[in-house]
Scaffold this active site. Structure first.
Site, short mmCIF file in Angstrom:
data_model
loop_
_atom_site.label_atom_id
_atom_site.label_comp_id
_atom_site.label_asym_id
_atom_site.label_seq_id
_atom_site.Cartn_x
_atom_site.Cartn_y
_atom_site.Cartn_z
CB ALA A 169 -0.90 -0.02 1.23
CE LYS A 170 2.02 3.34 -6.14
NZ LYS A 170 1.42 3.74 -7.38
NE ARG A 171 -3.15 7.70 -0.09
CZ ARG A 171 -3.49 6.99 -1.15
NH1 ARG A 171 -3.50 5.68 -1.09
NH2 ARG A 171 -3.80 7.59 -2.29
CG ASP A 172 2.00 0.40 5.55
OD1 ASP A 172 2.35 1.04 6.55
OD2 ASP A 172 1.90 -0.84 5.53
CG MET A 190 6.93 4.81 3.08
SD MET A 190 6.85 4.58 1.28
CE MET A 190 5.08 4.45 1.08
#
Ligand code: GLU
Length: 323
Positions: free
Chosen positions: A254-257, A261
């Site tokens: 999920a790109k927002r997790d 990162m």
């Protein structure tokens, strides 16, 4: 026989931060190049300006360096094939478009905007690009085309050749795309933005890339890119599509997790070798997720040995990496 130097690249889209999936793809592309003593290129794919942000581009560069990767050419170091940002290479895309136009391989498309929206920015599989274009505007009669042209700016589509396209993928094995797979695709949107497929082929060719190593989500794009290389009379590079890294739930990362990162791991004080260790472990390069430097993985690296199945990261790994 004189061997050409291997030239590889990593080509991130700076529409977000670098996560462990992107980092693993970068690591494998880098290892594949370094293992052959080749040259590695970093290219920022910021062609879709509204979605790309300079601060993400800077962060990606910093995160890759922190992981211990380096490149011989790129936005921050320059090089003979620059600029290394797609937003600065539009004249090349226009020239490439002209060559295709002169060969009679493009046609204007007047279909609705909604259908076209995803094409330039989201090269992730056929789903992201929408269903295969049925070729509606390819068959417009001249009078009808003229009538539409009077009221609407068209996008431009590349007419896919009516033949199957096969290639040997260094990581994913033999691939066969039946004739027409994916349909005719947009090379320039009505709003003037050049399509991903066109830009990536123009750039990889102009930058002399011999080995395109990237995520398996771009496997679907490859037959279209091969069709472009062939239409342009350009040598087709070797491709290696590495399996995706999935979240603990088995879904796409999920790109927002924040937890996935690279920047979060860095901020938490985790050592880069620890992150690289997990990336290598998930790629079948080491038996245990122990700390390792990227350079230690270079000797004997072989992309064909990266297991072809997608790998799900575990909660344990995420706890270790983003405490
Ligand atoms: N810019 C694309 C992405 O970030 C990758 C393009 C490529 O490697 O060909 O997904």
């Amino acid at each position: 026989m004189r061997m050409t130097t291997r030239r590889g690249r990593f080509a991130p889209t700076p529409s977000g931060r670098l996560h462990i999936g992107n980092a693993r793809t970068a690591l494998i592309a880098w290892l594949h190049t370094r293992a052959a003593g080749g040259r590695f290129v970093l290219r920022m794919e910021d062609i879709d300006k509204p979605r790309s942000r300079p601060e993400f581009a800077e962060q990606i560069v910093a995160d890759l360096r922190w992981l211990g990767l380096d490149w011989d050419e790129g936005p921050d170091v320059g090089g003979p094939h620059g600029p290394y940002e797609q937003s600065k290479r539009e004249s090349l895309y226009e020239q490439t478009l002209q060559r295709l136009e002169q060969s009679g391989l493009l046609y204007p498309c007047y279909c609705s905007r909604a259908e076209l929206a995803a094409i330039a920015s989201a090269p992730h599989g056929l789903d992201a690009e929408g269903p295969a274009y049925p070729g509606t505007c390819r068959r417009l009669a001249p009078a009808e085309r003229a009538a539409r042209a009077a009221v609407k700016t068209p996008s431009l589509r590349f007419a896919m050749p009516d033949r199957a396209i096969a290639f040997d993928d260094m990581a994913a094995g033999r691939q066969n795309a039946p004739a027409g797979t994916g349909g005719d695709f947009v090379v320039k949107r009505a709003d003037g933005i050049y399509g991903y497929q066109l830009a990536v082929v123009a750039d990889d060719a102009a930058m002399g890339i011999t080995d395109v190593v990237r995520g398996a989500d771009l496997l679907d794009s490859t037959p279209r890119q091969i069709a472009l290389y062939e239409a342009l009379g350009l040598p087709v590079p070797r491709f290696g599509h590495v399996p995706l890294l999935l979240g603990p739930d088995g879904r796409r990362l999920a790109k927002r997790d924040d937890a996935i990162m690279v920047a979060s791991m860095r901020a938490a004080g985790v050592q880069p070798e620890k992150v690289v260790g997990w990336l290598a472990y998930w790629s079948g390069l080491i038996a245990q997720p122990e700390p390792v430097s990227a350079w230690e993985l270079v000797p004997g690296f072989d992309i064909a040995k990266v297991p072809p199945e997608p790998v799900a990261v575990t909660d344990r790994a995420l706890r270790e990496l983003a405490p």
